[in-house]
Design an enzyme around this catalytic site. Structure first.
Site, PDB file in Angstrom:
ATOM      1  N   HIS A 173       0.829  -1.096   0.031  1.00  0.00           N
ATOM      2  CA  HIS A 173       0.050   0.022  -0.046  1.00  0.00           C
ATOM      3  C   HIS A 173       0.887   1.276  -0.023  1.00  0.00           C
ATOM      4  CE1 HIS A 173      -0.110   1.353   4.460  1.00  0.00           C
ATOM      5  NE2 HIS A 173       0.897   0.664   4.258  1.00  0.00           N
ATOM      6  N   CYS A 197       3.739   5.155   5.520  1.00  0.00           N
ATOM      7  CA  CYS A 197       3.780   3.895   6.593  1.00  0.00           C
ATOM      8  C   CYS A 197       5.452   3.426   6.500  1.00  0.00           C
ATOM      9  CB  CYS A 197       2.848   2.614   5.714  1.00  0.00           C
ATOM     10  SG  CYS A 197       3.147   1.396   6.646  1.00  0.00           S
ATOM     11  N   GLN A 209      -7.110  -2.994   9.726  1.00  0.00           N
ATOM     12  CA  GLN A 209      -8.272  -2.344   9.967  1.00  0.00           C
ATOM     13  C   GLN A 209      -9.300  -2.643   8.800  1.00  0.00           C
ATOM     14  OE1 GLN A 209      -7.695   2.161  10.683  1.00  0.00           O
ATOM     15  NE2 GLN A 209      -5.438   1.539  10.945  1.00  0.00           N
ATOM     16  N   SER A 216      -5.823   5.512   9.913  1.00  0.00           N
ATOM     17  CA  SER A 216      -4.379   5.730   9.751  1.00  0.00           C
ATOM     18  C   SER A 216      -4.090   6.955   8.581  1.00  0.00           C
ATOM     19  CB  SER A 216      -3.499   4.957   9.245  1.00  0.00           C
ATOM     20  OG  SER A 216      -3.525   3.673  10.398  1.00  0.00           O
ATOM     21  N   HIS A 221      -5.293   5.427   1.498  1.00  0.00           N
ATOM     22  CA  HIS A 221      -4.375   4.281   1.111  1.00  0.00           C
ATOM     23  C   HIS A 221      -4.852   4.088  -0.627  1.00  0.00           C
ATOM     24  CE1 HIS A 221      -3.781   2.554   5.199  1.00  0.00           C
ATOM     25  NE2 HIS A 221      -4.947   3.316   5.215  1.00  0.00           N
TER      26      HIS A 221
END
Ligand code: 4DH
Length: 182
Positions: A78, A132, A150, A173, A176
């Site tokens: 991702h 990330c 998630q 977060s 993505h």
């Protein structure tokens, strides 16, 4: 004759199935009437629903294996762009992230057009731009099972075929792009 009836009703219905980015679950949308609804429109048979555009890709059961469950594990890479509302608005790239969610989405759409479906390009841009820590692995998260990531991320990954790249997917977060690799 029946086939003709089926196709005419589908043509008239104009409904299609899409994936809600924010919730990572399917919904029904009619571009002609601009109606959208979480449940299947009334009046469509199960067979008609299963044949709607997008149904095979997004409706539950579409990506379940023969035994009706999700494959035991999947693998994905991702590219994450965090924003000021992210659970942890900090990354290797930027200690204090203050951009808005809208700006993060605009950045991600720009990356998506540069990637243009290429897994090699995906890994290159994830390495450079993902917020990330998996950026150091070209965004590769390794294998994961249902319940580990998630929910919107998990659902969006399972909705992809191997080799496919998602639209923008939102989690706590940030936002993505997901490439399913196994
Ligand atoms: C789930 N995960 N795996 C790695 C990872 C994997 C392989 C190599 C290095 C890091 C990092 C993470 C992680 O949660 N990173 C977070 C950001 C993030 N949030 C996520 C939500 C869903 C999926 C991946 C996600 N990554 C962070 O760095 O703030």
């Amino acid at each position: 004759y029946h086939y003709c009836l089926l196709t005419t009703s589908l043509v008239q219905s104009g409904w299609e199935v899409r994936l809600s980015n924010s919730r990572g679950v399917p919904y029904f949308y009619n571009p002609e009437t601009r109606e959208s609804m979480w449940e299947a429109p009334p009046g469509l048979s199960q067979e008609e629903i299963a044949n709607l555009p997008g149904a095979k890709q997004y409706l539950p059961g579409a990506h379940h294996g023969a035994n009706g469950e999700r494959p035991a594990q999947v693998r994905a890479s991702h590219l994450l762009v965090k924003h000021r509302g992210s659970r942890r608005p900090s990354s290797w790239k930027e200690p204090n992230i203050t951009r808005s969610k809208e700006e993060a989405i605009a950045m991600l759409k720009e990356y998506a057009s540069q990637i243009n479906g290429s897994p090699e390009k995906f890994a290159e841009l994830a390495s450079k731009y993902s917020d990330c820590s998996s950026h150091s692995h070209g965004g590769d998260l390794g294998f994961f099972k249902p319940g580990q990531m998630q929910k919107p991320f998990e659902d969006a990954t399972y909705a992809l075929k191997v080799g496919e790249i998602s639209d923008v997917v939102e989690t706590d977060s940030g936002v993505h792009l997901i490439l399913r690799t196994a």
